[in-house]
Design a protein around this motif. Structure first.
Motif, PDB file in Angstrom:
ATOM      1  N   LEU A  51      24.469  -4.232  27.575  1.00  0.00           N
ATOM      2  CA  LEU A  51      23.246  -3.418  27.702  1.00  0.00           C
ATOM      3  C   LEU A  51      22.061  -4.138  27.068  1.00  0.00           C
ATOM      4  O   LEU A  51      20.961  -4.138  27.612  1.00  0.00           O
ATOM      5  CB  LEU A  51      23.414  -2.051  27.023  1.00  0.00           C
ATOM      6  CG  LEU A  51      24.313  -1.016  27.685  1.00  0.00           C
ATOM      7  CD1 LEU A  51      24.038   0.372  27.106  1.00  0.00           C
ATOM      8  CD2 LEU A  51      24.149  -0.968  29.192  1.00  0.00           C
ATOM      9  N   CYS A  79      13.506  -1.389  31.880  1.00  0.00           N
ATOM     10  CA  CYS A  79      14.629  -0.666  31.260  1.00  0.00           C
ATOM     11  C   CYS A  79      14.204   0.077  30.004  1.00  0.00           C
ATOM     12  O   CYS A  79      13.333  -0.378  29.266  1.00  0.00           O
ATOM     13  CB  CYS A  79      15.713  -1.647  30.809  1.00  0.00           C
ATOM     14  SG  CYS A  79      16.379  -2.625  32.108  1.00  0.00           S
ATOM     15  N   LEU A  81      16.355   1.889  26.685  1.00  0.00           N
ATOM     16  CA  LEU A  81      17.697   2.004  26.104  1.00  0.00           C
ATOM     17  C   LEU A  81      17.771   3.243  25.218  1.00  0.00           C
ATOM     18  O   LEU A  81      16.911   3.455  24.376  1.00  0.00           O
ATOM     19  CB  LEU A  81      17.953   0.730  25.299  1.00  0.00           C
ATOM     20  CG  LEU A  81      19.311   0.423  24.726  1.00  0.00           C
ATOM     21  CD1 LEU A  81      20.411   0.443  25.766  1.00  0.00           C
ATOM     22  CD2 LEU A  81      19.293  -0.955  24.061  1.00  0.00           C
ATOM     23  N   LEU A 158      19.309   2.766  30.343  1.00  0.00           N
ATOM     24  CA  LEU A 158      20.543   2.245  29.750  1.00  0.00           C
ATOM     25  C   LEU A 158      20.934   3.180  28.620  1.00  0.00           C
ATOM     26  O   LEU A 158      20.117   3.442  27.728  1.00  0.00           O
ATOM     27  CB  LEU A 158      20.305   0.833  29.201  1.00  0.00           C
ATOM     28  CG  LEU A 158      19.743  -0.172  30.202  1.00  0.00           C
ATOM     29  CD1 LEU A 158      19.313  -1.450  29.485  1.00  0.00           C
ATOM     30  CD2 LEU A 158      20.770  -0.495  31.283  1.00  0.00           C
TER      31      LEU A 158
END
Ligand code: ATP
Ligand code: MG
Length: 249
Positions: A51, A79, A81, A158
């Motif tokens: 990740l 992205c 997280l 993610l």
């Protein structure tokens, strides 16, 4: 929506003086735009490392991360997280936690107000806007983290064991909330979990990883209609199958 291509990723960590750990070996995966993929595997098999590489927080020893054929540099900002540990700003209230990254992104005030309101409502926290993280339960804090990540509107979300620290009932509730938002907004989600049941309940596809070194051991497509019944025979059959793969990998 663009596909995420994970192309032949290796990751070797060197720890002085001479320890070498191969965290990932030849990991290749294509995740379709809007797909919900779950990564499952024993502790230390490289899930977090993968990740972090996708998010650009760690560089691979070799291999590439691409979005529909573009170079990794183009992944910038694609992205977000969400971590296992609650990662809210402790000195900001719920509203400010969600709005702050939107300010950083340069979103105009009216729009960020609308976004924060929408997502705080979607995770069921309307009325808690002025609460500080320490005033909230772990499940509520994790809902704020989800609202914050989604309001930012990443192409790819993610999630690293985001519900790992929660009791089963809260976990099930948050799984339901996450699926509802995903069905409405159609993000690409890569969701790491140790919990087989959670992976089957959520994902379109489950990637089972083997350990030492971390590799893709098997991929399973889950076609059960949603909302999935955890007690259904097909559900428990898949559960057993994954358990067997994990035990033998
Ligand atoms: N910064 C680092 N330096 C050295 N070794 C590391 C580093 N980060 C991870 N590792 C090693 O890489 C391997 C994979 O770690 P990683 O955290 O990705 O596993 P994981 O699958 O997320 O495990 P868990 O399920 O326990 O969270 C482990 O052997 C770990 O010790
Ligand atoms: Mg991890």
């Amino acid at each position: 929506m663009r596909d995420l291509i994970i192309d032949s990723i290796d990751k070797v960590f060197f720890t002085p003086p001479d320890r070498e750990v191969t965290a990932l070996e030849n990991v290749s995966l294509r995740v379709a735009g809007g797909e919900f993929v779950s990564l499952i595997g024993s502790t230390g098999c490289g899930k977090t490392t993968l990740l972090r590489i996708i998010a650009g927080l760690e560089s691979p020893s070799s291999g590439r991360i691409l979005l529909d054929g573009y170079q990794a540099g183009d992944m910038n900002g694609a992205c977000t997280l969400v971590f296992q540990q609650y990662s809210l700003f402790p000195w900001l209230n719920v509203w400010r936690n969600v709005v702050f990254p939107l300010e950083m992104k340069g979103i105009p005030k009216a729009e960020r107000t609308a976004l924060a309101k929408e997502y705080i409502e979607l995770v069921g926290l309307s009325g808690f806007e002025s609460a500080k993280p320490y005033e909230l339960s772990g499940g509520m804090q994790q809902r704020v983290a989800i609202a914050r990540a989604l309001a930012y509107d990443p192409e790819i979300l993610l999630m690293d064991e985001p519900f790992g620290a929660l009791d089963e009932r809260t976990r099930h509730r948050l799984q339901g909330i996450l699926l509802k938002i995903w069905q409405k907004k159609r993000k690409t989600i890569i969701f790491v979990t140790h919990n087989i049941d959670e992976a089957i309940y959520l994902a379109d596809r489950i990637i089972v990883m083997s350990t030492e070194p971390g590799r893709v051991a098997e991929e399973l497509r889950i076609t059960l209609p949603r909302p999935r019944n955890r007690l259904a025979e097909e559900f428990t059959e898949i559960h057993l199958k994954i358990r067997n793969i994990l035990e033998s990998s």
